[in-house]
Scaffold this motif. Sequence first.
Motif, mmCIF file in Angstrom:
data_model
loop_
_atom_site.group_PDB
_atom_site.id
_atom_site.type_symbol
_atom_site.label_atom_id
_atom_site.label_comp_id
_atom_site.label_asym_id
_atom_site.label_seq_id
_atom_site.Cartn_x
_atom_site.Cartn_y
_atom_site.Cartn_z
ATOM 1 N N ALA A 161 0.845 -1.208 0.000
ATOM 2 C CA ALA A 161 0.000 0.000 0.000
ATOM 3 C C ALA A 161 0.871 1.245 0.000
ATOM 4 C CB ALA A 161 -0.929 -0.007 1.210
ATOM 5 N N SER A 162 1.968 1.240 0.784
ATOM 6 C CA SER A 162 2.774 2.456 0.828
ATOM 7 C C SER A 162 3.581 2.630 -0.458
ATOM 8 C CB SER A 162 3.640 2.527 2.087
ATOM 9 O OG SER A 162 4.400 1.366 2.197
ATOM 10 N N VAL A 163 4.005 1.535 -1.085
ATOM 11 C CA VAL A 163 4.732 1.665 -2.360
ATOM 12 C C VAL A 163 3.796 2.206 -3.444
ATOM 13 C CG1 VAL A 163 5.963 0.439 -4.185
ATOM 14 C CG2 VAL A 163 6.384 -0.164 -1.818
ATOM 15 N N VAL A 164 2.589 1.632 -3.536
ATOM 16 C CA VAL A 164 1.631 2.076 -4.570
ATOM 17 C C VAL A 164 1.278 3.550 -4.347
ATOM 18 C CG1 VAL A 164 -0.696 1.763 -5.511
ATOM 19 C CG2 VAL A 164 0.732 -0.233 -5.034
ATOM 20 N N ALA A 165 1.152 3.947 -3.088
ATOM 21 C CA ALA A 165 0.801 5.341 -2.781
ATOM 22 C C ALA A 165 1.844 6.305 -3.353
ATOM 23 C CB ALA A 165 0.664 5.521 -1.273
ATOM 24 N N GLU A 177 3.454 6.508 -11.759
ATOM 25 C CA GLU A 177 3.044 5.856 -12.994
ATOM 26 C C GLU A 177 2.699 4.411 -12.657
ATOM 27 O OE1 GLU A 177 5.763 6.692 -16.162
ATOM 28 O OE2 GLU A 177 4.942 5.116 -17.425
ATOM 29 N N LEU A 178 1.626 3.902 -13.252
ATOM 30 C CA LEU A 178 1.227 2.519 -12.971
ATOM 31 C C LEU A 178 1.028 1.755 -14.279
ATOM 32 C CD1 LEU A 178 -1.404 3.072 -10.117
ATOM 33 C CD2 LEU A 178 0.845 2.002 -9.867
ATOM 34 N N ALA A 232 1.578 -1.599 -21.228
ATOM 35 C CA ALA A 232 1.129 -0.201 -21.275
ATOM 36 C C ALA A 232 1.105 0.341 -19.845
ATOM 37 C CB ALA A 232 -0.274 -0.106 -21.873
ATOM 38 N N SER A 233 1.440 1.617 -19.719
ATOM 39 C CA SER A 233 1.365 2.255 -18.392
ATOM 40 C C SER A 233 0.690 3.602 -18.523
ATOM 41 C CB SER A 233 2.740 2.494 -17.767
ATOM 42 O OG SER A 233 3.715 1.769 -18.394
ATOM 43 N N ALA A 234 0.321 4.146 -17.388
ATOM 44 C CA ALA A 234 -0.314 5.466 -17.393
ATOM 45 C C ALA A 234 0.254 6.293 -16.249
ATOM 46 C CB ALA A 234 -1.822 5.323 -17.226
ATOM 47 N N LYS A 235 0.437 7.587 -16.526
ATOM 48 C CA LYS A 235 0.847 8.515 -15.462
ATOM 49 C C LYS A 235 -0.360 8.727 -14.556
ATOM 50 C CE LYS A 235 4.898 10.822 -16.737
ATOM 51 N NZ LYS A 235 5.239 10.240 -18.040
ATOM 52 N N VAL A 236 -0.116 8.716 -13.269
ATOM 53 C CA VAL A 236 -1.223 8.875 -12.321
ATOM 54 C C VAL A 236 -1.496 10.372 -12.147
ATOM 55 C CG1 VAL A 236 -2.022 8.377 -9.984
ATOM 56 C CG2 VAL A 236 -0.437 6.803 -11.135
ATOM 57 N N PRO A 237 -2.730 10.820 -12.325
ATOM 58 C CA PRO A 237 -3.002 12.248 -12.117
ATOM 59 C C PRO A 237 -3.137 12.552 -10.622
ATOM 60 C CG PRO A 237 -5.032 11.124 -12.650
ATOM 61 C CD PRO A 237 -3.946 10.064 -12.651
ATOM 62 N N GLU A 238 -3.231 13.823 -10.320
ATOM 63 C CA GLU A 238 -3.540 14.224 -8.937
ATOM 64 C C GLU A 238 -4.940 13.733 -8.574
ATOM 65 O OE1 GLU A 238 -2.363 15.971 -5.554
ATOM 66 O OE2 GLU A 238 -1.137 15.962 -7.372
ATOM 67 N N GLN A 285 -5.542 7.321 -3.044
ATOM 68 C CA GLN A 285 -6.430 6.638 -2.101
ATOM 69 C C GLN A 285 -6.257 5.128 -2.285
ATOM 70 O OE1 GLN A 285 -10.700 6.469 -3.035
ATOM 71 N NE2 GLN A 285 -10.328 8.029 -4.611
ATOM 72 N N PRO A 286 -6.793 4.319 -1.332
ATOM 73 C CA PRO A 286 -6.540 2.874 -1.428
ATOM 74 C C PRO A 286 -6.945 2.263 -2.773
ATOM 75 C CG PRO A 286 -7.486 3.406 0.711
ATOM 76 C CD PRO A 286 -7.518 4.674 -0.094
ATOM 77 N N ALA A 287 -7.917 2.867 -3.456
ATOM 78 C CA ALA A 287 -8.378 2.308 -4.733
ATOM 79 C C ALA A 287 -7.544 2.801 -5.924
ATOM 80 C CB ALA A 287 -9.843 2.663 -4.948
ATOM 81 N N LYS A 288 -6.334 3.328 -5.658
ATOM 82 C CA LYS A 288 -5.534 3.961 -6.721
ATOM 83 C C LYS A 288 -5.364 3.080 -7.968
ATOM 84 C CE LYS A 288 -0.998 6.211 -7.182
ATOM 85 N NZ LYS A 288 0.170 6.659 -6.395
ATOM 86 N N ARG A 289 -4.943 1.846 -7.782
ATOM 87 C CA ARG A 289 -4.725 0.982 -8.961
ATOM 88 C C ARG A 289 -6.035 0.718 -9.688
ATOM 89 N NH1 ARG A 289 -1.438 -4.413 -8.131
ATOM 90 N NH2 ARG A 289 -1.830 -4.538 -10.362
ATOM 91 N N PHE A 290 -7.090 0.493 -8.927
ATOM 92 C CA PHE A 290 -8.402 0.259 -9.523
ATOM 93 C C PHE A 290 -8.824 1.469 -10.362
ATOM 94 C CE2 PHE A 290 -13.005 0.998 -9.185
ATOM 95 C CZ PHE A 290 -13.483 -0.130 -9.815
ATOM 96 N N LEU A 291 -8.617 2.672 -9.821
ATOM 97 C CA LEU A 291 -9.015 3.893 -10.535
ATOM 98 C C LEU A 291 -8.264 4.024 -11.853
ATOM 99 C CD1 LEU A 291 -9.222 6.409 -7.572
ATOM 100 C CD2 LEU A 291 -11.117 5.605 -9.004
ATOM 101 N N VAL A 292 -6.952 3.819 -11.800
ATOM 102 C CA VAL A 292 -6.144 3.989 -13.015
ATOM 103 C C VAL A 292 -6.529 2.928 -14.053
ATOM 104 C CG1 VAL A 292 -3.786 3.950 -13.917
ATOM 105 C CG2 VAL A 292 -4.289 5.193 -11.812
ATOM 106 N N GLU A 293 -6.768 1.705 -13.605
ATOM 107 C CA GLU A 293 -7.070 0.627 -14.562
ATOM 108 C C GLU A 293 -8.515 0.654 -15.072
ATOM 109 O OE1 GLU A 293 -5.432 -3.231 -14.316
ATOM 110 O OE2 GLU A 293 -3.764 -2.595 -13.057
#
Length: 575
Positions: free
Chosen positions: A327-331, A335-336, A392-398, A477-485
């Motif tokens: 969780a802390s690494v993903v936070a 880019e994911l 494929a990857s995506a830059k994570v927005p604010e 937020q905890p759903a970060k990967r879910f949001l990006v994907e």
Amino acid sequence: MRFILIALIVLGMYYQAKGQAFVTPFELMNGQESATYFEAIDYFRKLDRKYESIDIQKAGPTDTDYPLHVVYYSGDGKFDIDQWKKKNKLIILINNGIHPGEPDGIDASMMLLRDAAMGKLKVPNNVVLAVIPVFNIGGALNRGGYSRANQNGPKEYGFRGNAQNLDLNRDFIKMDAKETQTLVQLFHRVDPDVFIDNHVSNGADYQHVMTLLSVNPKKQGYHMGSYLEKKFEPAIYADMKKRGYDLVPYVNHWGETPDKGWPQFYEPPRFTSGFASLFRIFSFVPETHMLKPYKQRVESTYALMQSFIMYSGKHAEEIKSARKMEASVVAEKKELVIDWKVDTINHSEIEFKGYEPKYKPSKVSGQKRLYYDRDKPYTKTIPFYNKFLPAASAKVPEAYIIQQGWQKVIERLHWNNVEMQKLDRDTVMDLTVYRITNYETGPKPYESHYLHTKVQYTKRKEKVRLLKGDYIIPAGQPAKRFLVETLEPDAPDAFFAWGFFDAILQEKEYFSDYVFEDEAADLLQKDPFLKKLFEDRKRSDAAFAKDGKAQLDFIYKHSPYYEVEHMRYPVFRIE
Ligand SMILES: [Zn+2]
């Protein structure tokens, strides 16, 4: 008469004793039959009445008239999930009957929970279980003996499609089925450390009874992935060997036969395990081998669940700390990865116990046909392509912003515990806007949707008019990967891919040629930049140069009359 009376009394005593011992239909019929949906629920209700450590609850609605049930096991008889979290209990969620034609887990879980309740199976004190007895109820009620043409028992079983004829193991992003909506919400309420989804495989013949599909370590995560690869999975393989089962990765072979190796099966988030891994849950899919007798399959499913329970109890701290570190690494990630591909060069090696493939003339067509010679077993070291590379990857927005009208997406974000704030007033913001420029759509529906692939877009800063009530979704937020994907439009399981934003792909207004002719000429005269674009296009495109209608359309699309909403992806980014 007296004889009949005695016989009835004896029979009555037998059934009473059977009831007390909680013999399952599977055991009663010597491993030939599987419990029906009603038998399974009734069994757990009785188990709940008799044992403090068992609690059956309704989890929520399904596409049938029956609710989804969840059966909890807690050694101390306490079932408050918040308390479990406070006491640092390790939670294992087990799902059964997502494909009711593959009912091994249904019968194995009945025995497992009974044995746990009776103390025959010593569940470590720090482990609690949440078990879905039957997930796909509509499919389970559609019972027969033919829909799994190649499978070796049980005599009767349910059907793969649910009450809407959906394959629920493709439903975890689009969430068309009510049972998926219920399970996803349960997932977030329970937040299990380990998730197991019990299945039966199709395909080649080989000696292994049980195969295991683990989420690819790269996809499982930075910390969790290496823990899975180096410790968790090897320990399960070693323990299963002690229990008499040679585990092998799910046999997903490329060619006609598996003896040359295979790539690890990839589960995007539409699958239960691909979905669960986005929320930092160690996810596993046991797949028993369909050609093995039902009894053996159920017993191996039991053994594997037992193995997971024992390992998880012993290594609870490690599992939990891997999840926390993940969780802390993903936070921190800017880019994911949103899609993976198999590395076709680098690979692992595994020991595979197969049967020699041979060919003989077909009795049907007379042509050459494949068969596996069970008198010729072999053990071979074969390549296993489980090194995944980012595709494929995506830059994570604010943050993302989604307009309030896209309720189906907003609803799905809510079900996934996504934190969102509503704008409290109308405003105009400088946002990064995607415009869809190209995509392909399959010619046939896939799980009730026309899936879009190969999505292309342009991306630029624009002023966007937003209304009070539109949603800001912080990415941190905890759903970060879910949001990006799900919100990056080119991710394979994005809401865009599933057609949730199809309404932007069609224009709502247009023009009448004869009226717009004069306006178009005027626009060209007033706007030298547009005029240059127009002339360049005519020079570079001979067909365009001859097509008056296309030229009017070009000018319209570059004019203020053209609606901004057309092809504008309605999820914006704050960078
Ligand atoms: Zn399955």
